[in-house]
Design an enzyme around this catalytic site. Structure first.
Site, PDB file in Angstrom:
ATOM      1  N   GLU A  82       7.161  -5.750  -0.684  1.00  0.00           N
ATOM      2  CA  GLU A  82       6.432  -4.620  -0.663  1.00  0.00           C
ATOM      3  C   GLU A  82       6.663  -4.182   0.746  1.00  0.00           C
ATOM      4  O   GLU A  82       6.985  -4.708   1.698  1.00  0.00           O
ATOM      5  CB  GLU A  82       5.053  -5.081  -0.892  1.00  0.00           C
ATOM      6  CG  GLU A  82       4.215  -6.156  -0.066  1.00  0.00           C
ATOM      7  CD  GLU A  82       3.163  -5.779   0.676  1.00  0.00           C
ATOM      8  OE1 GLU A  82       2.942  -4.694   1.058  1.00  0.00           O
ATOM      9  OE2 GLU A  82       2.462  -6.699   0.868  1.00  0.00           O
ATOM     10  N   LYS A 110      -5.807 -12.409   1.223  1.00  0.00           N
ATOM     11  CA  LYS A 110      -6.299 -12.717   2.409  1.00  0.00           C
ATOM     12  C   LYS A 110      -7.443 -13.229   2.845  1.00  0.00           C
ATOM     13  O   LYS A 110      -8.406 -13.053   2.099  1.00  0.00           O
ATOM     14  CB  LYS A 110      -6.027 -11.138   3.000  1.00  0.00           C
ATOM     15  CG  LYS A 110      -4.598 -10.762   3.223  1.00  0.00           C
ATOM     16  CD  LYS A 110      -4.273  -9.421   3.664  1.00  0.00           C
ATOM     17  CE  LYS A 110      -4.485  -8.419   2.603  1.00  0.00           C
ATOM     18  NZ  LYS A 110      -3.337  -8.181   1.855  1.00  0.00           N
TER      19      LYS A 110
HETATM   20  N1  PSU Z   1       0.117  -9.262   3.131  1.00  0.00           N
HETATM   21  C1  PSU Z   1       0.242  -9.450   4.274  1.00  0.00           C
HETATM   22  N2  PSU Z   1      -0.243  -7.983   5.012  1.00  0.00           N
HETATM   23  C2  PSU Z   1      -0.582  -7.190   4.456  1.00  0.00           C
HETATM   24  C3  PSU Z   1      -0.711  -7.088   2.806  1.00  0.00           C
HETATM   25  C4  PSU Z   1      -0.310  -8.188   2.295  1.00  0.00           C
HETATM   26  O1  PSU Z   1       0.281 -10.147   5.012  1.00  0.00           O
HETATM   27  O2  PSU Z   1      -0.906  -5.866   4.913  1.00  0.00           O
HETATM   28  C5  PSU Z   1      -1.025  -5.592   2.275  1.00  0.00           C
HETATM   29  C6  PSU Z   1      -0.433  -5.805   0.660  1.00  0.00           C
HETATM   30  O3  PSU Z   1       0.311  -4.385   0.697  1.00  0.00           O
HETATM   31  C7  PSU Z   1      -1.703  -5.473  -0.256  1.00  0.00           C
HETATM   32  C8  PSU Z   1      -2.684  -4.596   0.853  1.00  0.00           C
HETATM   33  O4  PSU Z   1      -1.594  -4.980  -1.312  1.00  0.00           O
HETATM   34  O5  PSU Z   1      -2.364  -5.384   1.871  1.00  0.00           O
HETATM   35  C9  PSU Z   1      -4.104  -4.975   0.375  1.00  0.00           C
HETATM   36  O6  PSU Z   1      -4.772  -3.774   0.700  1.00  0.00           O
HETATM   37  P1  PSU Z   1      -6.296  -3.411   0.050  1.00  0.00           P
HETATM   38  O7  PSU Z   1      -7.108  -4.587   0.560  1.00  0.00           O
HETATM   39  O8  PSU Z   1      -6.628  -1.906   0.735  1.00  0.00           O
HETATM   40  O9  PSU Z   1      -6.243  -2.952  -1.142  1.00  0.00           O
END
Ligand code: PSU
Ligand code: MN
Length: 308
Positions: free
Chosen positions: A27, A161
Site C-alpha cells: 500500500e 495499529k
Molecule cells: N500501517 C502503517 N502505517 C500506516 C497505515 C498502515 O504502518 O499509515 C495506514 C494504512 O493505509 C491503513 C490506514 O489502511 O493507515 C488506516 O487509516 P484509517 O484509520 O484512517 O482508516
C-alpha cells in the site's frame, strides 16, 4: 469502459501474474501519510527491494492523475512519497478520484480492493486500521475492516495499529468473518509491540501453512473474505511498552483537544508517537513493516508454487 482500461496493472506485474510467479501488493498510504519525509521514499524503495530479494515482484498501489495503478515505476513511487498534494484514498474514494483526475495514496481498503481485482493474493502492510478507542463518541471504525470482509486476499500485518481499541477490532473481525491467524504466535501482535495481550484462535508456523489455508478457503468456496496473517515485530525491535502507553495517552488527549477527526486521526497519532518517542516508534513501525514484507514474499512464493 472495461475494468482493465480503468485500472492499469504494470507490465512487470501483469507478466508475473500470467506466469504464476509470486507477486506482493504494497500500500502507499503508509508512504505518503504514515512516515516522515524524506525517509518515506527510502522506505518505499527498500520495501520493494525486500520483496524482490524474497523472489517476488512488488506491486505498489496508488492513484495518479485519476488512474488507479497496480505496480509503480521509480518516478511514480517518488511522486507518491514527495508530492504533498497526494491525498489519502480509501476504497470509497476511488471512483471520485478516478472521475476527477485526482492523485492519492491507497489505504489498506483501497489497496486490497485494487490488488484483488488484479489477481494478487498476498498483500503486506504495517498495521490494519480498526475500531478507534473513542468509538462510542465518534463511531470511527476504519473502512479497512468492511472491505476485508468481502475481499479474498491475505494481508500480512503486525496486527492492527495499537492506537486503536484492539479487543473491539478483533471482535469486529470475528463478526465480519475475516480470518485471523497468528504467525508463530498465539497472541495477537500489537503493531509497535510484539503482543497486544489478546489471544488468537489459530497459529501458523510457515509460509506453506499460510498458503494451505488460502487453498483450503478456495476449495471450500469461501468465505470470500481476507485472511489476516498477524506477524509480530521481534521483541528486541519493539517499542518499550511503558513508553508506548504513556506517549499514546498523551497523543489521544491532544487529538481530542485539537478536534482531529476522520482520515486525519491515524496520521496524527503515528506522527505524535514518532515525535514524542524520539523516533523509537518509527523504528518499531519500520521493523514491523520490513518483517511483514519479507514474510509476504515467502507466502507469495508458497502460494505461486502450489498454483503451478
Ligand atoms: N500501517 C502503517 N502505517 C500506516 C497505515 C498502515 O504502518 O499509515 C495506514 C494504512 O493505509 C491503513 C490506514 O489502511 O493507515 C488506516 O487509516 P484509517 O484509520 O484512517 O482508516
Ligand atoms: Mn477512521
Amino acid at each position: 469502459m472495461s475494468e482493465t482500461s480503468v485500472v492499469v496493472v504494470s507490465e512487470e506485474v501483469r507478466e508475473a501474474l500470467a506466469a504464476r510467479r509470486p507477486v506482493v501488493a504494497l500500500e502507499s498510504t503508509i508512504i505518503a501519510h504514515g512516515l516522515p519525509r524524506p525517509r518515506n521514499l527510502a522506505v518505499a524503495e527498500e520495501l520493494e527491494a525486500l520483496v524482490r530479494a524474497g523472489g517476488a515482484v512488488p506491486a505498489t498501489v496508488a492513484v495518479l492523475d485519476g488512474v488507479p495503478r497496480v505496480g509503480l515505476d521509480k518516478a511514480q513511487v517518488e511522486r507518491v512519497a514527495a508530492d504533498p498534494s497526494v491525498r489519502k484514498l480509501g476504497h470509497r474514494d476511488l471512483a471520485p478520484a478516478a472521475a476527477l483526475g485526482a492523485s492519492g495514496a491507497t489505504t489498506v481498503s483501497a489497496t486490497a480492493f485494487l490488488a484483488a481485482r488484479a489477481g494478487i493474493r498476498v498483500f503486506a502492510t504495517g498495521g490494519l486500521g480498526g475500531v478507534h478507542r473513542e468509538w462510542a463518541q465518534a463511531q470511527d471504525e476504519s473502512a479497512d475492516l468492511r472491505l476485508l470482509a468481502e475481499t479474498r486476499i491475505a494481508v500480512v500485518c503486525a496486527g492492527v495499529k495499537s492506537i486503536l481499541d484492539v479487543p473491539a477490532t478483533l471482535q469486529r473481525l470475528e463478526t465480519l468473518g475475516v480470518g485471523v491467524v497468528g504467525y508463530g504466535t498465539d497472541r495477537f501482535p500489537g503493531f509497535y509491540l510484539s503482543s497486544s495481550g489478546e489471544p488468537v484462535d489459530w497459529t501458523v508456523r510457515s509460509p506453506e501453512e499460510v498458503a494451505a489455508v488460502l487453498r483450503a478457503q478456495d476449495a471450500l468456496g469461501g468465505p470470500a473474505a481476507a485472511l489476516v496473517v498477524a506477524n509480530p515485530v521481534p521483541e528486541r525491535e519493539q517499542l518499550d511498552p511503558a513508553l508506548h502507553d504513556r506517549v499514546l495517552a498523551e497523543g489521544l488527549a491532544e487529538c481530542g483537544e485539537r478536534g482531529i477527526a476522520g482520515q486525519g486521526v491515524t496520521p496524527f497519532l503515528l506522527d505524535f508517537l514518532a515525535r514524542h518517542t524520539d523516533g523509537a516508534s518509527l523504528e518499531a513501525n519500520l521493523a514491523a513493516v520490513r518483517g511483514n514484507v519479507r514474510l509476504a514474499a515467502r507466502i507469495a512464493a508458497a502460494w505461486a508454487a502450489g498454483a503451478l
